[in-house]
Scaffold this motif. Structure first.
Motif, short mmCIF file in Angstrom:
data_model
loop_
_atom_site.label_atom_id
_atom_site.label_comp_id
_atom_site.label_asym_id
_atom_site.label_seq_id
_atom_site.Cartn_x
_atom_site.Cartn_y
_atom_site.Cartn_z
N LEU A 74 29.03 39.38 31.01
CA LEU A 74 29.35 38.38 32.02
C LEU A 74 30.75 38.54 32.61
O LEU A 74 31.06 37.91 33.63
CB LEU A 74 29.23 36.97 31.42
N ASN A 75 31.59 39.37 32.01
CA ASN A 75 32.97 39.49 32.46
C ASN A 75 33.13 40.42 33.65
O ASN A 75 32.32 41.34 33.85
CB ASN A 75 33.86 40.01 31.32
N GLU A 76 34.18 40.19 34.41
CA GLU A 76 34.53 41.09 35.49
C GLU A 76 34.87 42.47 34.95
O GLU A 76 35.33 42.61 33.82
CB GLU A 76 35.74 40.54 36.26
N ARG A 77 34.64 43.48 35.75
CA ARG A 77 35.03 44.84 35.38
C ARG A 77 36.40 45.11 35.99
O ARG A 77 36.53 45.56 37.12
CB ARG A 77 33.98 45.85 35.89
N ALA A 78 37.42 44.73 35.23
CA ALA A 78 38.79 44.87 35.70
C ALA A 78 39.68 45.24 34.53
O ALA A 78 39.29 45.14 33.37
CB ALA A 78 39.26 43.55 36.33
N THR A 79 40.89 45.67 34.85
CA THR A 79 41.83 46.05 33.80
C THR A 79 42.27 44.84 32.98
O THR A 79 42.38 44.90 31.76
CB THR A 79 43.06 46.73 34.42
N ALA A 80 42.52 43.73 33.65
CA ALA A 80 42.90 42.47 32.99
C ALA A 80 41.81 41.45 33.28
O ALA A 80 41.50 41.16 34.43
CB ALA A 80 44.24 41.98 33.50
N SER A 205 27.59 40.88 38.37
CA SER A 205 26.53 41.82 38.73
C SER A 205 25.41 41.11 39.47
O SER A 205 25.19 39.91 39.28
CB SER A 205 26.00 42.49 37.45
N GLU A 206 24.69 41.85 40.30
CA GLU A 206 23.53 41.26 40.97
C GLU A 206 22.49 40.78 39.96
O GLU A 206 21.77 39.81 40.21
CB GLU A 206 22.89 42.29 41.92
N LEU A 207 22.43 41.43 38.80
CA LEU A 207 21.45 41.03 37.78
C LEU A 207 21.84 39.72 37.10
O LEU A 207 21.03 39.13 36.39
CB LEU A 207 21.30 42.13 36.73
N ASP A 208 23.09 39.25 37.31
CA ASP A 208 23.52 37.96 36.75
C ASP A 208 23.14 36.80 37.65
O ASP A 208 23.28 35.63 37.25
CB ASP A 208 25.04 37.94 36.56
N VAL A 209 22.67 37.06 38.87
CA VAL A 209 22.37 36.00 39.82
C VAL A 209 21.07 35.30 39.41
O VAL A 209 20.03 35.94 39.19
CB VAL A 209 22.24 36.58 41.25
N LEU A 210 21.13 33.98 39.31
CA LEU A 210 19.96 33.18 38.92
C LEU A 210 19.31 32.46 40.08
O LEU A 210 18.21 31.93 39.92
CB LEU A 210 20.38 32.13 37.87
#
Length: 311
Positions: A74-80, A205-210
């Protein structure tokens, strides 16, 4: 509307579950931290495990350690990364599973399930992870325990989360018997179904969209991934509380145009079983943010709210 008592508890300086133990409670303390296993908590995979240890301090008090991976789905793909608020909710649910398995209903099935969730966040206090995982400590209180013929039929777990000794979130979940099975899936809304972009609903992610928008503009719950490993593990027959809460959060962010970082609190109450596809979501503004209602089969099956930080 968000349960103000829990929200205020989350924002208070006094710890929710401070370990003020009576002599009897001190004698009840166990020998040390007991590691948990993913199969012991009845999770789908080891990667789903967020709670590492739980230690009993007395009849109603516990302390625990959680480990939240930066690369959680569920988290963003980022450095922080600031962890997704539903990671807090899922950690609290896993803590409650541990309490059920070890104390309230050892070896019994089915386990009681989440029917009400209240989450409050301290503004600006969320830990930011730049390495592999964040280690947080938790103070836990068991309350509102109801018994029938000596067996628990409902209870509440309230968990206060701390990072580097500083509280940053409080989550309370009430558990009760699983609802009756939902009716048949609602018919597909039609070929004009339109899913919003992940960013528009605060998802990674698009797969997280409900959500999806029906031809008349109505929002409906139609998960892009019907077996989402966090929101819909094992393809459940009905929507669990975590998925309903996330659908409400996404609907409020989509309707308000605000970003995920504006969320300061979440709550949901389940009133009836919900199918995994086709329930409608309605959003109404509220002084603290917005309220939402989830309707299936002509009746309101869930209500909730999202507290938003205004610019």
């Amino acid at each position: 509307m968000l349960d103000r008592a829990v929200h205020q508890m989350a924002l208070a300086d006094e710890p929710v579950a401070a370990a003020r133990r009576t002599p009897r409670e001190q004698r009840a303390e166990g020998p040390g931290d007991e590691p948990l296993t993913w199969h012991g908590l009845r999770l789908e995979t080891m990667a789903c495990l967020l709670v590492m240890t739980v230690r009993r301090l007395g009849d109603r008090f516990f302390e625990a350690q959680c480990q939240w991976p930066r690369l959680h789905p569920l988290n963003e793909r980022a450095t922080a990364v600031s962890h997704h608020p539903l990671i807090i909710v899922e950690s609290t649910r896993q803590l409650a599973m541990a309490v059920q398995n070890r104390l309230l209903r050892p070896g019994e099935t089915p386990l009681l399930e989440a029917v009400s969730v209240n989450l409050g966040l301290h503004a600006g206090a969320q830990p930011v992870e730049r390495d592999s995982a964040t280690r947080v400590s938790v103070r836990v209180v068991l309350s509102d325990l109801a018994l029938r013929a000596g067996a628990p039929i409902s209870f509440r777990v309230t968990a206060e989360y701390l990072y580097a000794g500083r509280p940053f979130a409080t989550c309370a979940i009430r558990f009760a018997p699983p609802p009756a099975k939902p009716g048949p899936l609602a018919p597909p809304p039609g070929s004009a179904l339109l899913h919003p972009a992940a960013a528009a609903v605060g998802a990674v992610s698009e797969l997280d969209v409900l959500l999806a928008r029906a031809p008349q503009g109505k929002l409906v719950i139609v998960p892009r991934d019907p077996a989402h490993p966090v929101l819909l593990p094992g393809r459940p027959a009905g929507l669990p509380a975590l998925a309903v809460l996330e659908a409400g959060r996404q609907a409020v962010l989509l309707s308000s145009g605000m970003t995920a970082r504006a969320v300061a609190g979440l709550c949901v109450d389940l009133h009836a079983p919900l199918p995994t596809r086709g329930a409608a979501v309605d959003v109404a503004p509220d002084p603290m943010g917005a309220r939402f209602a989830v309707t299936a089969g002509g009746q309101v099956a869930a209500t909730g709210a999202v507290t938003l930080l205004r610019p």
